[in-house]
Write a protein that holds these residues in place. Structure first.
Motif, short mmCIF file in Angstrom:
data_model
loop_
_atom_site.label_atom_id
_atom_site.label_comp_id
_atom_site.label_asym_id
_atom_site.label_seq_id
_atom_site.Cartn_x
_atom_site.Cartn_y
_atom_site.Cartn_z
N ILE A 1 0.88 -1.16 0.00
CA ILE A 1 0.00 0.00 0.00
C ILE A 1 0.91 1.21 0.00
O ILE A 1 1.84 1.31 0.81
CB ILE A 1 -0.92 0.00 1.23
CG1 ILE A 1 -1.85 -1.22 1.17
CG2 ILE A 1 -1.71 1.29 1.32
CD1 ILE A 1 -2.65 -1.44 2.43
N VAL A 2 0.65 2.14 -0.92
CA VAL A 2 1.45 3.36 -1.02
C VAL A 2 0.56 4.56 -0.72
O VAL A 2 -0.67 4.45 -0.73
CB VAL A 2 2.09 3.49 -2.43
CG1 VAL A 2 3.04 2.33 -2.71
CG2 VAL A 2 1.03 3.60 -3.51
N ALA A 3 1.20 5.69 -0.44
CA ALA A 3 0.45 6.91 -0.21
C ALA A 3 -0.46 7.17 -1.41
O ALA A 3 -0.04 7.04 -2.56
CB ALA A 3 1.40 8.08 0.03
N GLY A 4 -1.71 7.48 -1.13
CA GLY A 4 -2.70 7.69 -2.18
C GLY A 4 -3.63 6.52 -2.38
O GLY A 4 -4.69 6.67 -2.99
N ASP A 5 -3.27 5.33 -1.89
CA ASP A 5 -4.17 4.18 -1.99
C ASP A 5 -5.35 4.39 -1.04
O ASP A 5 -5.20 4.91 0.07
CB ASP A 5 -3.46 2.87 -1.64
CG ASP A 5 -2.64 2.31 -2.78
OD1 ASP A 5 -2.88 2.70 -3.94
OD2 ASP A 5 -1.77 1.46 -2.51
N ARG A 6 -6.53 3.98 -1.48
CA ARG A 6 -7.76 4.10 -0.70
C ARG A 6 -8.15 2.70 -0.23
O ARG A 6 -8.38 1.82 -1.07
CB ARG A 6 -8.85 4.72 -1.58
CG ARG A 6 -10.13 5.05 -0.87
CD ARG A 6 -11.02 5.88 -1.82
NE ARG A 6 -12.21 6.31 -1.15
CZ ARG A 6 -13.42 5.87 -1.45
NH1 ARG A 6 -13.60 4.98 -2.42
NH2 ARG A 6 -14.46 6.33 -0.79
N ILE A 7 -8.22 2.50 1.07
CA ILE A 7 -8.50 1.17 1.62
C ILE A 7 -9.87 1.13 2.30
O ILE A 7 -10.37 2.14 2.80
CB ILE A 7 -7.42 0.70 2.61
CG1 ILE A 7 -7.32 1.63 3.83
CG2 ILE A 7 -6.07 0.56 1.90
CD1 ILE A 7 -6.45 1.10 4.96
N GLY A 8 -10.45 -0.05 2.30
CA GLY A 8 -11.68 -0.33 3.03
C GLY A 8 -11.58 -1.74 3.60
O GLY A 8 -10.69 -2.51 3.21
N VAL A 9 -12.48 -2.06 4.50
CA VAL A 9 -12.40 -3.35 5.20
C VAL A 9 -13.74 -4.07 5.14
O VAL A 9 -14.79 -3.46 5.41
CB VAL A 9 -12.00 -3.15 6.68
CG1 VAL A 9 -11.82 -4.49 7.37
CG2 VAL A 9 -10.74 -2.31 6.80
N ALA A 10 -13.69 -5.35 4.80
CA ALA A 10 -14.84 -6.23 4.97
C ALA A 10 -14.61 -6.99 6.27
O ALA A 10 -13.54 -7.59 6.46
CB ALA A 10 -14.96 -7.19 3.79
N VAL A 11 -15.57 -6.91 7.17
CA VAL A 11 -15.47 -7.55 8.49
C VAL A 11 -16.49 -8.69 8.53
O VAL A 11 -17.64 -8.51 8.12
CB VAL A 11 -15.76 -6.53 9.62
CG1 VAL A 11 -15.64 -7.20 10.98
CG2 VAL A 11 -14.83 -5.33 9.50
#
Length: 158
Positions: A102-112
């Motif tokens: 993951i680099v600066a600018g990547d957009r992350i989300g989480v499935a729980v």
């Protein structure tokens, strides 16, 4: 992550309310240069792959990458601020895999996902949650599990 089971609507869920397979997704967050630099300063992890673009590229990365433990912390924070709140007290531990950079600018989300739940021999409610962290292109970049000390639904003292 397999999404079979009940999609949880916003709200609070006590130990009695959840079952294995229940799941939800969090909002998303852009990982910034400030996140990476601040985490490096806070943790003392100034390893070159996190601080030096040229070094990171020489190792086959697109540039310097976010710390794995930073991403775990951000994923837990996304869970904690989600409109779905599984009522817990504390974490007993994590199993976590760093699957991609993951680099600066990547957009992350989480499935729980609720993996399971049980009552310990001491009568404590334990909840196992699974996490799948994806970035903007849908690639799973981190995955793991945590065991949490849950909370039973309060009873009225009448």
């Amino acid at each position: 992550m397999n999404a079979q089971g009940r999609l949880l609507a916003p709200g609070q869920y006590w130990f009695e309310d959840i079952e294995a397979g229940d799941h939800y997704t969090t909002s998303k967050l852009v990982v910034t240069e400030t996140h990476i630099v601040s985490f490096a300063g806070l943790s003392g992890d100034l390893f070159d792959v996190h601080m030096d673009d040229e070094f990171a590229r020489e190792q086959g990365f697109p540039g310097r990458i976010a710390h794995g433990l930073l991403v775990l912390a951000l994923a837990d924070g996304l869970k904690n601020r989600a409109p779905v709140q599984i009522m817990v007290v504390a974490s007993f531990g994590w199993t976590w895999k760093f699957k991609g950079p993951i680099v600066a600018g990547d957009r992350i989300g989480v499935a729980v996902r609720v993996i399971g739940k049980r009552v310990s021999s001491k009568g404590q409610p334990l909840v196992n949650l699974g996490f799948s962290v994806t970035k903007q292109d849908g690639t799973e970049v981190h995955a793991g599990e945590t065991t949490l000390l849950g909370r039973f639904r309060p009873t009225d003292a009448a």
